[in-house]
Design a protein around this motif. Structure first.
Motif, PDB file in Angstrom:
ATOM      1  N   LYS A 133      42.385  33.892  29.210  1.00 59.67           N
ATOM      2  CA  LYS A 133      42.085  32.921  30.261  1.00 59.67           C
ATOM      3  C   LYS A 133      41.745  33.586  31.593  1.00 59.67           C
ATOM      4  O   LYS A 133      40.916  33.080  32.366  1.00 59.67           O
ATOM      5  CB  LYS A 133      43.280  31.973  30.460  1.00 59.67           C
ATOM      6  N   LEU A 134      42.404  34.739  31.862  1.00 59.41           N
ATOM      7  CA  LEU A 134      42.275  35.345  33.193  1.00 59.41           C
ATOM      8  C   LEU A 134      41.617  36.718  33.167  1.00 59.41           C
ATOM      9  O   LEU A 134      41.774  37.493  34.112  1.00 59.41           O
ATOM     10  CB  LEU A 134      43.675  35.480  33.828  1.00 59.41           C
ATOM     11  N   ILE A 135      40.899  37.037  32.085  1.00 60.68           N
ATOM     12  CA  ILE A 135      40.355  38.380  31.924  1.00 60.68           C
ATOM     13  C   ILE A 135      39.476  38.810  33.095  1.00 60.68           C
ATOM     14  O   ILE A 135      39.540  39.955  33.565  1.00 60.68           O
ATOM     15  CB  ILE A 135      39.569  38.502  30.586  1.00 60.68           C
ATOM     16  N   ASP A 136      38.657  37.894  33.604  1.00 64.45           N
ATOM     17  CA  ASP A 136      37.776  38.245  34.729  1.00 64.45           C
ATOM     18  C   ASP A 136      38.576  38.479  36.005  1.00 64.45           C
ATOM     19  O   ASP A 136      38.311  39.426  36.754  1.00 64.45           O
ATOM     20  CB  ASP A 136      36.738  37.139  34.963  1.00 64.45           C
ATOM     21  N   ALA A 137      39.579  37.606  36.242  1.00 61.05           N
ATOM     22  CA  ALA A 137      40.394  37.749  37.457  1.00 61.05           C
ATOM     23  C   ALA A 137      41.214  39.039  37.411  1.00 61.05           C
ATOM     24  O   ALA A 137      41.379  39.721  38.432  1.00 61.05           O
ATOM     25  CB  ALA A 137      41.311  36.549  37.614  1.00 61.05           C
ATOM     26  N   LEU A 138      41.737  39.401  36.230  1.00 56.18           N
ATOM     27  CA  LEU A 138      42.534  40.613  36.092  1.00 56.18           C
ATOM     28  C   LEU A 138      41.676  41.869  36.185  1.00 56.18           C
ATOM     29  O   LEU A 138      42.148  42.923  36.601  1.00 56.18           O
ATOM     30  CB  LEU A 138      43.280  40.601  34.753  1.00 56.18           C
TER      31      LEU A 138
ATOM     32  N   ASN B  91      42.692  47.917  39.941  1.00 53.95           N
ATOM     33  CA  ASN B  91      42.868  46.534  39.503  1.00 53.95           C
ATOM     34  C   ASN B  91      44.226  46.395  38.815  1.00 53.95           C
ATOM     35  O   ASN B  91      45.042  47.318  38.834  1.00 53.95           O
ATOM     36  CB  ASN B  91      41.718  46.080  38.591  1.00 53.95           C
ATOM     37  N   PHE B  92      44.463  45.244  38.204  1.00 55.20           N
ATOM     38  CA  PHE B  92      45.759  44.974  37.588  1.00 55.20           C
ATOM     39  C   PHE B  92      46.075  45.997  36.492  1.00 55.20           C
ATOM     40  O   PHE B  92      47.201  46.504  36.400  1.00 55.20           O
ATOM     41  CB  PHE B  92      45.758  43.553  37.003  1.00 55.20           C
ATOM     42  N   ALA B  93      45.094  46.320  35.661  1.00 54.13           N
ATOM     43  CA  ALA B  93      45.307  47.276  34.570  1.00 54.13           C
ATOM     44  C   ALA B  93      45.660  48.658  35.114  1.00 54.13           C
ATOM     45  O   ALA B  93      46.498  49.369  34.532  1.00 54.13           O
ATOM     46  CB  ALA B  93      44.059  47.356  33.693  1.00 54.13           C
TER      47      ALA B  93
ATOM     48  N   ALA C 247      40.433  52.321  34.323  1.00 54.97           N
ATOM     49  CA  ALA C 247      40.700  50.911  34.019  1.00 54.97           C
ATOM     50  C   ALA C 247      39.728  49.962  34.720  1.00 54.97           C
ATOM     51  O   ALA C 247      39.129  49.083  34.094  1.00 54.97           O
ATOM     52  CB  ALA C 247      42.143  50.562  34.385  1.00 54.97           C
ATOM     53  N   ALA C 248      39.575  50.110  36.026  1.00 49.82           N
ATOM     54  CA  ALA C 248      38.690  49.214  36.780  1.00 49.82           C
ATOM     55  C   ALA C 248      37.228  49.446  36.400  1.00 49.82           C
ATOM     56  O   ALA C 248      36.447  48.493  36.286  1.00 49.82           O
ATOM     57  CB  ALA C 248      38.888  49.421  38.278  1.00 49.82           C
ATOM     58  N   ALA C 249      36.861  50.712  36.185  1.00 48.34           N
ATOM     59  CA  ALA C 249      35.475  51.038  35.833  1.00 48.34           C
ATOM     60  C   ALA C 249      35.083  50.413  34.507  1.00 48.34           C
ATOM     61  O   ALA C 249      34.004  49.841  34.357  1.00 48.34           O
ATOM     62  CB  ALA C 249      35.296  52.559  35.786  1.00 48.34           C
ATOM     63  N   HIS C 250      35.990  50.499  33.499  1.00 48.19           N
ATOM     64  CA  HIS C 250      35.707  49.909  32.194  1.00 48.19           C
ATOM     65  C   HIS C 250      35.641  48.393  32.276  1.00 48.19           C
ATOM     66  O   HIS C 250      34.783  47.764  31.664  1.00 48.19           O
ATOM     67  CB  HIS C 250      36.788  50.330  31.183  1.00 48.19           C
ATOM     68  N   ALA C 251      36.558  47.812  33.037  1.00 42.06           N
ATOM     69  CA  ALA C 251      36.607  46.349  33.134  1.00 42.06           C
ATOM     70  C   ALA C 251      35.357  45.780  33.790  1.00 42.06           C
ATOM     71  O   ALA C 251      34.854  44.729  33.386  1.00 42.06           O
ATOM     72  CB  ALA C 251      37.847  45.921  33.912  1.00 42.06           C
ATOM     73  N   MET C 252      34.848  46.470  34.801  1.00 44.89           N
ATOM     74  CA  MET C 252      33.690  45.971  35.551  1.00 44.89           C
ATOM     75  C   MET C 252      32.374  46.594  35.086  1.00 44.89           C
ATOM     76  O   MET C 252      31.308  46.302  35.646  1.00 44.89           O
ATOM     77  CB  MET C 252      33.889  46.245  37.049  1.00 44.89           C
ATOM     78  N   HIS C 253      32.453  47.493  34.089  1.00 42.26           N
ATOM     79  CA  HIS C 253      31.247  48.176  33.567  1.00 42.26           C
ATOM     80  C   HIS C 253      30.482  48.861  34.694  1.00 42.26           C
ATOM     81  O   HIS C 253      29.251  48.838  34.751  1.00 42.26           O
ATOM     82  CB  HIS C 253      30.333  47.182  32.834  1.00 42.26           C
ATOM     83  N   ASP C 254      31.242  49.502  35.585  1.00 40.47           N
ATOM     84  CA  ASP C 254      30.639  50.186  36.735  1.00 40.47           C
ATOM     85  C   ASP C 254      31.301  51.560  36.882  1.00 40.47           C
ATOM     86  O   ASP C 254      32.424  51.668  37.386  1.00 40.47           O
ATOM     87  CB  ASP C 254      30.850  49.360  38.003  1.00 40.47           C
TER      88      ASP C 254
END
Length: 271
Positions: free
Chosen positions: A67-72, A90-92, A214-221
């Motif tokens: 539900k919150l994958i984008d927000a996390l 980020n959260f991760a 973590a943040a790089a993988h989540a945002m693909h950046d």
């Protein structure tokens, strides 16, 4: 229900079960070692309830993350200290840093304790220095930290909640089935407990490495990856981790065999 029984979902379930088995090894090792800190009469119950509660919370975590994958995933702070510390948090990132530091602290503390004890038999009897409730909470907490990585990996395979939940339940059953056996093995072969603690130490380093990406993988950046003094924090691959574990196990087995051979020769005396 019939919509769930498809070749694609069955294939995803098999992949997820394999993934949970591979990623659950370090978790099972932690449960087996930590449960021995509880009162002896309650150790089996501690392992059982620790795993049951943790699996239930893992399913809740899974539902929350869907539900919150984008927000996390969204970074809440970006370091811009050029040449010193750069990258996004980020959260991760926070979860991996906390988990890595805690596991390294636990492993180093237990290794130091082993070096300081005077009598191994006394240590076995006085090992139960924590309450059962505290040990269960630690097992649940660390299970959630370990599961964060596996849940993120699972979501990359499928986002069908029932399939993901079934895979988590099956992995929980496997842990319930194996935990007592692993603990009994460590109790009978205490030299392997040291090996287990060093493996946990590596696991802590692996989690710290995961935090950098973590943040790089989540945002693909890739520009969001954390860099310290200009050097990017690169996570250890699972292949490298399991190769390191196999080398440690092989060294321990060979060294134990060689020590037994030397002891036999000393008892026999010179020919």
């Amino acid at each position: 229900m019939a919509d769930l029984i498809t070749l694609e979902n069955l294939g995803s379930l098999l992949m997820l079960c394999f993934l949970q088995a591979v990623l659950g090894f370090d978790n099972l090792l932690y449960i087996s070692i930590e449960s021995q800190r509880a009162p002896v009469a309650q150790q089996q119950a501690v392992r059982r309830w620790g795993i049951i509660i943790a699996v239930a919370l893992r399913i809740v975590l899974l539902f929350t993350m869907i539900k919150l994958i984008d927000a996390l995933a969204e970074p809440f702070y970006i370091f811009e200290w050029t040449g010193v510390l750069e990258g996004a948090v980020n959260f991760a990132t926070c979860i991996f840093i906390f988990g890595g530091v805690f596991i390294i602290y636990t492993a180093v503390k237990e290794i130091s304790h082993m070096l300081s004890i005077q009598n191994l038999d006394t240590d076995v009897e006085g090992k139960s220095g924590k309450s059962a409730f505290k040990v269960v909470m630690l097992i649940v907490l660390m299970n959630l930290i370990f599961s964060f990585d596996s849940v993120l990996s699972a979501l990359a395979i499928t986002k069908v909640f029932p399939i993901l939940a079934i895979a988590i339940l099956l992995s929980g059953l496997a842990m319930l089935f194996l935990a007592d056996g692993v603990t009994r093995f460590l109790e009978k072969n205490r030299m392997y407990e040291v090996l287990g603690l060093f493996i946990l130490l590596i696991v802590g380093v692996v989690l710290l490495g995961e935090s950098g990406q973590a943040a790089a993988h989540a945002m693909h950046d890739p520009t969001l990856a954390i860099r310290v003094f200009g050097h990017e924090i690169i996570p250890m691959s699972k292949t490298t981790f399991y190769f390191s574990v196999l080398v440690l196990v092989a060294v321990e087995i060979i060294q134990s065999g060689y020590s037994r051979k030397l002891n036999r020769e000393r008892k026999l005396g010179p020919h």
